[in-house]
Design an enzyme around this catalytic site. Sequence first.
Site, PDB file in Angstrom:
ATOM      1  N   GLN A  42       0.808  -1.218   0.000  1.00  0.00           N
ATOM      2  CA  GLN A  42       0.000   0.000   0.000  1.00  0.00           C
ATOM      3  C   GLN A  42       0.842   1.269   0.000  1.00  0.00           C
ATOM      4  OE1 GLN A  42      -2.892  -0.238   3.156  1.00  0.00           O
ATOM      5  NE2 GLN A  42      -3.632  -2.239   2.480  1.00  0.00           N
ATOM      6  N   CYS A  43       2.004   1.202  -0.588  1.00  0.00           N
ATOM      7  CA  CYS A  43       2.930   2.328  -0.636  1.00  0.00           C
ATOM      8  C   CYS A  43       2.795   3.047  -1.972  1.00  0.00           C
ATOM      9  CB  CYS A  43       4.356   1.796  -0.463  1.00  0.00           C
ATOM     10  SG  CYS A  43       5.655   3.034  -0.561  1.00  0.00           S
ATOM     11  N   GLY A  44       3.081   4.334  -1.989  1.00  0.00           N
ATOM     12  CA  GLY A  44       3.060   5.082  -3.240  1.00  0.00           C
ATOM     13  C   GLY A  44       4.076   4.579  -4.244  1.00  0.00           C
ATOM     14  N   THR A  46       4.700   1.348  -4.679  1.00  0.00           N
ATOM     15  CA  THR A  46       4.382  -0.055  -4.958  1.00  0.00           C
ATOM     16  C   THR A  46       4.248  -0.347  -6.445  1.00  0.00           C
ATOM     17  OG1 THR A  46       3.322  -0.359  -2.809  1.00  0.00           O
ATOM     18  CG2 THR A  46       2.709  -1.908  -4.545  1.00  0.00           C
TER      19      THR A  46
END
Length: 170
Positions: A42-44, A46
């Site tokens: 859920q990381c920018g 990803t």
Amino acid sequence: MASQSSKPQSIYDFTVKDAKGNDVDLSIYKGKVLIIVNVASQCGLTNSNYTDLTEIYKKYKDQGLEILAFPCNQFGGQEPGSIEESIQNMVCTRFKAEYPIFDKVDVNGDNAAPLYKFLKSSKGGFFGDSIKWNFSKFLVDKEGNVVDRYSPTTTPASMEKDIKKLLGVA
């Protein structure tokens, strides 16, 4: 795990857990060039990182590249679910990752995985002793030595020159 009596000499001295909780002796990767990366779903970063990792893996896996991905929830709580949810829903289905995804680990602090303590001690320098964010990458040569460390914003594609050099690919 590395024995307590001797200091680990390479990543081959470590045993880690796979996504199903089974022990994996990293010596099975002898002779391979490795990218070891802490990942989050859920990381920018990803989408770009998983897409690039999958592409570079497809391009060089037959020449001896392996990617070892370790989910981590230490940065913004961006890997919150169970490892099974993360792998099935994100990595394997959405990004079609064929490389191994291991059990969730801590990469910093007292509970940091021994492998990550070794990686950080091998290549600290400019980055210091802590992992700064998701998708920090370590490049390991065919002998299990940590050759380089890349920031989370360094794309796997921009590592290609270094990867090719270690693989001996023109």
